[in-house]
Design a protein around this motif. Structure first.
Motif, mmCIF file in Angstrom:
data_model
loop_
_atom_site.group_PDB
_atom_site.id
_atom_site.type_symbol
_atom_site.label_atom_id
_atom_site.label_comp_id
_atom_site.label_asym_id
_atom_site.label_seq_id
_atom_site.Cartn_x
_atom_site.Cartn_y
_atom_site.Cartn_z
ATOM 1 N N GLY A 117 0.805 -1.218 0.000
ATOM 2 C CA GLY A 117 0.000 0.000 0.000
ATOM 3 C C GLY A 117 0.839 1.270 0.000
ATOM 4 N N GLN A 118 2.045 1.186 0.564
ATOM 5 C CA GLN A 118 2.927 2.348 0.573
ATOM 6 C C GLN A 118 3.399 2.674 -0.849
ATOM 7 O OE1 GLN A 118 4.035 4.322 3.433
ATOM 8 N NE2 GLN A 118 2.096 3.404 4.012
ATOM 9 N N ASN A 126 1.712 10.252 -7.605
ATOM 10 C CA ASN A 126 2.571 10.455 -8.777
ATOM 11 C C ASN A 126 4.031 10.737 -8.402
ATOM 12 O OD1 ASN A 126 3.169 10.505 -11.452
ATOM 13 N ND2 ASN A 126 2.251 12.513 -11.876
ATOM 14 N N ARG B 62 -8.128 0.295 -9.810
ATOM 15 C CA ARG B 62 -6.673 0.056 -9.837
ATOM 16 C C ARG B 62 -6.098 0.191 -11.245
ATOM 17 N NH1 ARG B 62 -4.421 -2.051 -5.377
ATOM 18 N NH2 ARG B 62 -2.919 -3.280 -6.541
ATOM 19 N N MET B 65 -5.845 3.933 -11.799
ATOM 20 C CA MET B 65 -4.743 4.567 -11.049
ATOM 21 C C MET B 65 -3.381 4.065 -11.546
ATOM 22 S SD MET B 65 -4.320 6.945 -8.818
ATOM 23 C CE MET B 65 -2.814 7.445 -9.638
ATOM 24 N N THR B 66 -3.384 3.262 -12.590
ATOM 25 C CA THR B 66 -2.167 2.679 -13.180
ATOM 26 C C THR B 66 -1.441 1.738 -12.220
ATOM 27 O OG1 THR B 66 -0.552 4.391 -12.595
ATOM 28 C CG2 THR B 66 -1.815 4.754 -14.608
ATOM 29 N N LEU B 67 -2.193 1.114 -11.333
ATOM 30 C CA LEU B 67 -1.580 0.147 -10.414
ATOM 31 C C LEU B 67 -1.543 -1.239 -11.039
ATOM 32 C CD1 LEU B 67 -3.267 1.319 -7.088
ATOM 33 C CD2 LEU B 67 -0.911 1.734 -7.808
ATOM 34 N N ASP B 96 6.957 4.927 -18.781
ATOM 35 C CA ASP B 96 6.882 5.591 -17.481
ATOM 36 C C ASP B 96 6.526 7.070 -17.581
ATOM 37 O OD1 ASP B 96 7.156 3.793 -15.467
ATOM 38 O OD2 ASP B 96 8.923 4.782 -14.594
ATOM 39 N N ARG B 100 3.334 8.857 -15.951
ATOM 40 C CA ARG B 100 3.465 9.933 -14.962
ATOM 41 C C ARG B 100 2.678 11.171 -15.380
ATOM 42 N NH1 ARG B 100 8.436 11.653 -11.931
ATOM 43 N NH2 ARG B 100 6.791 12.178 -10.484
ATOM 44 N N GLU B 101 2.682 11.460 -16.679
ATOM 45 C CA GLU B 101 1.890 12.592 -17.157
ATOM 46 C C GLU B 101 0.409 12.359 -16.878
ATOM 47 O OE1 GLU B 101 2.611 13.692 -21.325
ATOM 48 O OE2 GLU B 101 4.726 13.871 -20.710
ATOM 49 N N ARG B 103 -0.917 10.414 -14.654
ATOM 50 C CA ARG B 103 -1.230 10.377 -13.211
ATOM 51 C C ARG B 103 -1.442 11.764 -12.621
ATOM 52 N NH1 ARG B 103 3.615 6.687 -12.189
ATOM 53 N NH2 ARG B 103 2.827 4.695 -12.975
ATOM 54 N N ASN B 104 -0.942 12.785 -13.311
ATOM 55 C CA ASN B 104 -1.181 14.147 -12.830
ATOM 56 C C ASN B 104 -2.658 14.448 -12.691
ATOM 57 O OD1 ASN B 104 1.283 15.333 -12.311
ATOM 58 N ND2 ASN B 104 1.690 15.717 -14.476
ATOM 59 N N MET B 108 -6.192 8.867 -5.723
ATOM 60 C CA MET B 108 -6.915 7.720 -5.188
ATOM 61 C C MET B 108 -6.875 7.733 -3.668
ATOM 62 S SD MET B 108 -6.623 3.818 -6.475
ATOM 63 C CE MET B 108 -7.504 2.462 -5.726
ATOM 64 N N PHE B 110 -7.508 5.063 -0.495
ATOM 65 C CA PHE B 110 -7.491 3.610 -0.355
ATOM 66 C C PHE B 110 -8.284 3.131 0.861
ATOM 67 C CE2 PHE B 110 -3.653 4.926 -2.540
ATOM 68 C CZ PHE B 110 -3.533 4.002 -3.570
ATOM 69 N N ASN B 114 -3.261 3.986 3.692
ATOM 70 C CA ASN B 114 -1.907 4.032 3.137
ATOM 71 C C ASN B 114 -1.201 5.365 3.372
ATOM 72 O OD1 ASN B 114 -2.550 1.508 2.276
ATOM 73 N ND2 ASN B 114 -2.642 2.007 0.104
ATOM 74 N N LEU B 115 -1.394 5.928 4.557
ATOM 75 C CA LEU B 115 -0.616 7.119 4.901
ATOM 76 C C LEU B 115 0.828 6.700 5.123
ATOM 77 C CD1 LEU B 115 -2.974 9.006 7.384
ATOM 78 C CD2 LEU B 115 -2.533 9.510 4.976
ATOM 79 N N ARG B 176 -4.548 14.559 1.377
ATOM 80 C CA ARG B 176 -3.347 14.307 0.582
ATOM 81 C C ARG B 176 -3.711 14.184 -0.903
ATOM 82 N NH1 ARG B 176 0.118 8.870 1.713
ATOM 83 N NH2 ARG B 176 -1.821 7.896 1.007
#
Lengths: 224, 268
Positions: A117-118, A126, B62, B65-67, B96, B100-101, B103-104, B108, B110, B114-115, B176
């Motif tokens: 998750g991290q 990003n 997911r 979010m590109t996961l 990549d 990354r572009e 993802r701007n 997400m 969770f 996931n802090l 966040r």
């Protein structure tokens, strides 16, 4: 043969000089092992199968061959390929390479203990790969493994006695020489043993203290 | 939550223009999770995906979010392919840089928050602003505090995350995410890990965002009452495909499909 106090006291300055060399050898080799181990641990954690296999092969080879064999190859066999290293450099390099293989596994375990998750949170904000490693993964992976890394530094300290066999006059080597000169082995090796014991116990105790303190200040970060 | 809107959002005017599109998307793990999925979410829409657990709802988020990478099909964000890009006139796998572009525009929240546990609440929010958006520390902190204020946690800025309750942690996670001004915000069962008495405060924060921003939102949730309240569009999803979709009143009160009727009977 009985214990000779006068002789014992007379050799202490030479032994302390040897201890100093041992500490230097240990320090440099451990630093090398930490840097190498971290690099290998990161490579070994990568999704790229080629890189992680290279790191894995290194670890397997260095952990499954005797340290003395590695040391002899570096000092006596490398010159045949034109690579001539002094006894001291060979010793430090050999010990560093050996201990880095063990530390690599510790780093890898530390990295693996950071929850997926991290990584996902980093992707979600990003973050670059570089910042993900530097700001999020390693700061969480390393603190819990510090005691284990310390144990391997302690192991490197004791293994450093082996570098005497390729001619580095550190603590063990000093005792060997004294023995050869005076034919007395009881005093030099008893004193040397006590010196190794004192340093090693001191390191172990302070590592345990450190571990306790970490558990107090970061309750959630010492699980591994 | 009546409050001045301190968080500027990219001005995606609400329209029928699609913001998110899935076209024939296939994702397989051991079995097929997404089976030629077609899905459209309009700009500024708040869409809620419902359906049986284990049906692959989270996989939709997911992939966005590109996961996880889908095996087949196309995913578009505001018309731009997410997982592919054009290179020399040909469509190739996204690299990549492209990801990354893309993802701007994406963010997400969770299920497990996931802090970053080694950072303070404030640092959790400033980290992306500084490292990703290149803000100065002062500017980032000001921005972060405004966002923490929006989720009601400005006063906890210097605390460690583990000193907060689960509900508070999830609110920080929301701060966040919105601090980075995403155009599409994904919520993956964000109240499922919370004790029941902490669910309300998180839903309150989301309600504020849903009603007062133009961010396109996509939710996976089991909170049916909440879904009915905030959704423009409810998507019933099962066995890798959309069973039916429509406004909450239609889906909840008058579902056409048998599977939707079945599912709603079980959860309500």
């Amino acid at each position: 043969m009985s214990w000779d106090w006068a002789y014992s006291i007379s050799i202490i300055p030479a032994l302390l000089d040897g201890l100093w060399v041992t500490l230097i050898v240990t320090f440099i080799a451990t630093s090398f092992g930490l840097v190498g181990g971290l690099g290998l641990g990161i490579l070994g954690s990568m999704a790229n199968p080629v890189l992680s296999r290279i790191a894995g092969a290194y670890v397997v080879i260095f952990r499954n061959t005797p340290f003395l064999v590695q040391l002899y190859l570096i000092y006596f066999a490398l010159p045949e390929f034109g690579i001539v290293l002094s006894s001291e450099v060979s010793g430090v390099l050999g010990l560093g390479l050996f201990i880095s293989a063990y530390m690599a596994e510790v780093f890898r375990a530390g990295i693996a203990s950071v929850p997926s998750g991290q990584w996902e949170a980093c992707t979600a904000i990003n973050m670059s790969k570089f910042h993900t490693w530097m700001r999020v993964v390693l700061p969480q992976a390393i603190p819990p493994i510090i005691p284990m890394l310390g144990n391997y530094a302690n192991l490197a300290f004791k293994l450093s006695a082996y570098v005497a066999v390729i001619g580095t006059i550190e603590l063990f080597g000093t005792a060997l020489r004294l023995g050869e000169k005076s034919y007395r082995y009881l005093e030099p090796f008893t004193l040397v043993g006590l010196m190794y014991l004192a340093v090693s116990v001191a390191v172990t105790v302070s590592l345990r203290q450190l571990e306790k303190r970490m558990q107090r200040t970061r309750p959630e970060m010492t699980t591994l | 939550m009546e409050r001045e809107n301190p968080v500027a959002t990219k001005d995606d005017v609400r329209s029928d223009q699609p913001m998110v599109e899935f076209r024939n998307v296939v994702k397989r793990y051991d079995q097929t999770v997404l089976d030629n999925l077609d899905l459209v979410v309009g700009k500024g829409d708040k869409s809620v995906i419902i359906g049986p657990s284990g049906s692959g709802k989270t996989t939709i988020l997911r992939i966005l979010m590109t996961l996880v990478r889908p095996e087949e099909g196309q995913v578009l964000i505001d018309g731009t392919p997410l997982w592919t890009m054009e290179k020399g006139g040909q469509l190739v796998d996204a690299n990549d840089k492209h990801l990354r572009e893309m993802r701007n525009s994406l963010g997400m929240v969770f299920q497990q928050f996931n802090l970053f546990p080694h950072m303070t609440v404030l640092r959790n929010v400033t980290e992306g602003l500084i490292r990703v958006q290149g803000m100065s520390k002062d500017q980032a902190e000001e921005e972060a505090l405004a966002n923490l204020d929006r989720v009601g946690l400005r006063h906890r800025a210097s605390d460690h995350t583990w000193q907060l309750s689960g509900g508070q942690q999830q609110r920080v996670a929301i701060a966040r995410a919105i601090a980075l001004k995403p155009r599409v915000l994904l919520f993956d069962e964000v109240t499922s890990a919370l004790d029941p008495e902490l669910v309300g405060e998180v839903l309150e924060v989301i309600r504020d965002l849903a009603f007062n921003t133009n961010i396109t939102m996509l939710f996976v949730t089991h909170e049916m009452r909440f879904a009915r309240e905030i959704a423009d569009n409810v998507i019933m999803f099962d066995r890798g495909q959309v069973v039916e979709q429509g406004p909450p009143a239609q889906i909840f009160d008058d579902p056409r499909e048998l599977r939707t009727q079945d599912f709603l009977r079980k959860v309500t």
